[in-house]
Write a protein that holds these residues in place. Structure first.
Motif, PDB file in Angstrom:
ATOM      1  N   VAL A  50       0.868  -1.183   0.000  1.00 53.87           N
ATOM      2  CA  VAL A  50       0.000   0.000   0.000  1.00 53.87           C
ATOM      3  C   VAL A  50       0.899   1.226   0.000  1.00 53.87           C
ATOM      4  O   VAL A  50       1.856   1.302   0.781  1.00 53.87           O
ATOM      5  N   GLU A  51       0.616   2.170  -0.874  1.00 50.99           N
ATOM      6  CA  GLU A  51       1.369   3.428  -0.922  1.00 50.99           C
ATOM      7  C   GLU A  51       0.485   4.555  -0.422  1.00 50.99           C
ATOM      8  O   GLU A  51      -0.657   4.702  -0.876  1.00 50.99           O
ATOM      9  N   VAL A  52       1.001   5.325   0.516  1.00 52.88           N
ATOM     10  CA  VAL A  52       0.307   6.510   1.019  1.00 52.88           C
ATOM     11  C   VAL A  52       1.100   7.717   0.542  1.00 52.88           C
ATOM     12  O   VAL A  52       2.279   7.858   0.855  1.00 52.88           O
ATOM     13  N   ILE A  53       0.438   8.581  -0.221  1.00 53.86           N
ATOM     14  CA  ILE A  53       1.127   9.734  -0.815  1.00 53.86           C
ATOM     15  C   ILE A  53       0.475  11.008  -0.287  1.00 53.86           C
ATOM     16  O   ILE A  53      -0.679  11.296  -0.599  1.00 53.86           O
ATOM     17  N   GLN A  54       1.219  11.738   0.517  1.00 53.03           N
ATOM     18  CA  GLN A  54       0.687  12.973   1.094  1.00 53.03           C
ATOM     19  C   GLN A  54       1.340  14.223   0.514  1.00 53.03           C
ATOM     20  O   GLN A  54       0.768  15.290   0.579  1.00 53.03           O
ATOM     21  N   ARG A  55       2.536  14.088  -0.011  1.00 49.10           N
ATOM     22  CA  ARG A  55       3.228  15.210  -0.638  1.00 49.10           C
ATOM     23  C   ARG A  55       3.913  14.706  -1.906  1.00 49.10           C
ATOM     24  O   ARG A  55       4.069  13.518  -2.095  1.00 49.10           O
ATOM     25  N   SER A  56       4.329  15.627  -2.740  1.00 47.50           N
ATOM     26  CA  SER A  56       5.016  15.269  -3.992  1.00 47.50           C
ATOM     27  C   SER A  56       4.201  14.263  -4.792  1.00 47.50           C
ATOM     28  O   SER A  56       4.715  13.252  -5.280  1.00 47.50           O
ATOM     29  N   HIS A  57       2.910  14.543  -4.913  1.00 50.72           N
ATOM     30  CA  HIS A  57       2.005  13.630  -5.610  1.00 50.72           C
ATOM     31  C   HIS A  57       2.532  13.227  -6.983  1.00 50.72           C
ATOM     32  O   HIS A  57       2.597  12.042  -7.305  1.00 50.72           O
ATOM     33  N   GLY A  58       2.880  14.220  -7.793  1.00 56.10           N
ATOM     34  CA  GLY A  58       3.303  13.927  -9.159  1.00 56.10           C
ATOM     35  C   GLY A  58       4.521  13.036  -9.215  1.00 56.10           C
ATOM     36  O   GLY A  58       4.567  12.070  -9.972  1.00 56.10           O
ATOM     37  N   LEU A  59       5.500  13.331  -8.412  1.00 51.92           N
ATOM     38  CA  LEU A  59       6.738  12.561  -8.402  1.00 51.92           C
ATOM     39  C   LEU A  59       6.478  11.120  -7.976  1.00 51.92           C
ATOM     40  O   LEU A  59       6.922  10.167  -8.622  1.00 51.92           O
ATOM     41  N   ARG A  60       5.746  10.931  -6.906  1.00 53.24           N
ATOM     42  CA  ARG A  60       5.485   9.583  -6.383  1.00 53.24           C
ATOM     43  C   ARG A  60       4.545   8.791  -7.296  1.00 53.24           C
ATOM     44  O   ARG A  60       4.723   7.599  -7.496  1.00 53.24           O
ATOM     45  N   LEU A  61       3.537   9.465  -7.855  1.00 58.02           N
ATOM     46  CA  LEU A  61       2.602   8.779  -8.752  1.00 58.02           C
ATOM     47  C   LEU A  61       3.282   8.350 -10.044  1.00 58.02           C
ATOM     48  O   LEU A  61       2.911   7.353 -10.652  1.00 58.02           O
ATOM     49  N   GLY A  62       4.296   9.113 -10.462  1.00 58.06           N
ATOM     50  CA  GLY A  62       5.016   8.812 -11.694  1.00 58.06           C
ATOM     51  C   GLY A  62       5.712   7.457 -11.673  1.00 58.06           C
ATOM     52  O   GLY A  62       6.030   6.907 -12.722  1.00 58.06           O
ATOM     53  N   ALA A  63       5.932   6.913 -10.495  1.00 55.06           N
ATOM     54  CA  ALA A  63       6.538   5.590 -10.395  1.00 55.06           C
ATOM     55  C   ALA A  63       5.552   4.493 -10.800  1.00 55.06           C
ATOM     56  O   ALA A  63       5.962   3.365 -11.086  1.00 55.06           O
ATOM     57  N   TYR A  64       4.255   4.825 -10.840  1.00 60.28           N
ATOM     58  CA  TYR A  64       3.225   3.827 -11.124  1.00 60.28           C
ATOM     59  C   TYR A  64       2.413   4.098 -12.383  1.00 60.28           C
ATOM     60  O   TYR A  64       1.917   3.161 -13.005  1.00 60.28           O
ATOM     61  N   PHE A  65       2.245   5.387 -12.741  1.00 57.91           N
ATOM     62  CA  PHE A  65       1.304   5.736 -13.807  1.00 57.91           C
ATOM     63  C   PHE A  65       1.961   6.616 -14.863  1.00 57.91           C
ATOM     64  O   PHE A  65       2.969   7.271 -14.613  1.00 57.91           O
ATOM     65  N   GLU A  66       1.314   6.675 -16.030  1.00 55.11           N
ATOM     66  CA  GLU A  66       1.778   7.551 -17.107  1.00 55.11           C
ATOM     67  C   GLU A  66       1.275   8.981 -16.848  1.00 55.11           C
ATOM     68  O   GLU A  66       0.440   9.213 -15.974  1.00 55.11           O
ATOM     69  N   GLY A  67       1.784   9.913 -17.623  1.00 56.31           N
ATOM     70  CA  GLY A  67       1.597  11.347 -17.388  1.00 56.31           C
ATOM     71  C   GLY A  67       0.177  11.840 -17.197  1.00 56.31           C
ATOM     72  O   GLY A  67      -0.098  12.596 -16.271  1.00 56.31           O
ATOM     73  N   ALA A  68      -0.754  11.447 -18.063  1.00 57.47           N
ATOM     74  CA  ALA A  68      -2.131  11.952 -17.960  1.00 57.47           C
ATOM     75  C   ALA A  68      -2.796  11.480 -16.674  1.00 57.47           C
ATOM     76  O   ALA A  68      -3.518  12.245 -16.013  1.00 57.47           O
ATOM     77  N   THR A  69      -2.544  10.239 -16.293  1.00 53.34           N
ATOM     78  CA  THR A  69      -3.114   9.715 -15.051  1.00 53.34           C
ATOM     79  C   THR A  69      -2.493  10.417 -13.852  1.00 53.34           C
ATOM     80  O   THR A  69      -3.192  10.774 -12.901  1.00 53.34           O
ATOM     81  N   VAL A  70      -1.191  10.637 -13.901  1.00 51.01           N
ATOM     82  CA  VAL A  70      -0.499  11.346 -12.817  1.00 51.01           C
ATOM     83  C   VAL A  70      -1.107  12.728 -12.630  1.00 51.01           C
ATOM     84  O   VAL A  70      -1.428  13.137 -11.515  1.00 51.01           O
ATOM     85  N   ALA A  71      -1.287  13.459 -13.720  1.00 53.62           N
ATOM     86  CA  ALA A  71      -1.834  14.820 -13.639  1.00 53.62           C
ATOM     87  C   ALA A  71      -3.244  14.810 -13.065  1.00 53.62           C
ATOM     88  O   ALA A  71      -3.588  15.640 -12.223  1.00 53.62           O
ATOM     89  N   SER A  72      -4.049  13.870 -13.503  1.00 56.09           N
ATOM     90  CA  SER A  72      -5.426  13.777 -13.023  1.00 56.09           C
ATOM     91  C   SER A  72      -5.477  13.474 -11.525  1.00 56.09           C
ATOM     92  O   SER A  72      -6.216  14.115 -10.772  1.00 56.09           O
ATOM     93  N   LEU A  73      -4.700  12.514 -11.080  1.00 55.01           N
ATOM     94  CA  LEU A  73      -4.712  12.129  -9.664  1.00 55.01           C
ATOM     95  C   LEU A  73      -4.038  13.176  -8.786  1.00 55.01           C
ATOM     96  O   LEU A  73      -4.512  13.462  -7.683  1.00 55.01           O
TER      97      LEU A  73
END
Length: 110
Positions: free
Chosen positions: A42-65
């Motif tokens: 389980v990943e909990v992301i409270q800061r640096s959303h874009g950077l941390r999400l980028g490890a799992y998702f492509e750009g459009a999904t990262v931006a949306s989330l």
């Protein structure tokens, strides 16, 4: 010496949003609603959303989330048995959906 090879495997990742003061509070809540959940996946992301999400998702999904701007909780497939994520909407967690991404897999190279 054993060499390790990393492969990014495709996966459907369940994403939730909420407002939590800390990661331990997220984990405590998850154990209340899904006691069998393996919190090591389980990943909990409270800061640096874009950077941390980028490890799992492509750009459009990262931006949306990342635009959600709250605590994001990623439930990786290895966190539970079966296909369906056992976590449901609660007073503290809102499901954002299941998103296609990748998870890293490390294996020994002969």
């Amino acid at each position: 010496m054993t060499r390790i090879t990393r492969q990014d495997l495709p996966a459907d990742i369940a994403v939730f949003a909420g407002d939590f003061a800390s990661q331990p509070l997220v984990f405590a809540h998850l154990l209340d609603v899904a006691p069998g959940l393996d919190l090591t996946h389980v990943e909990v992301i409270q800061r640096s959303h874009g950077l941390r999400l980028g490890a799992y998702f492509e750009g459009a999904t990262v931006a949306s989330l990342a635009a959600k701007g709250r605590t994001l909780v990623l439930i990786l497939p290895a966190a539970h048995e079966g296909v369906a994520c056992p976590v449901v909407q609660t007073a503290h967690l809102t499901p954002l959906g299941s998103f296609r991404g990748t998870v890293p897999h490390l294996s020994a190279t002969p």
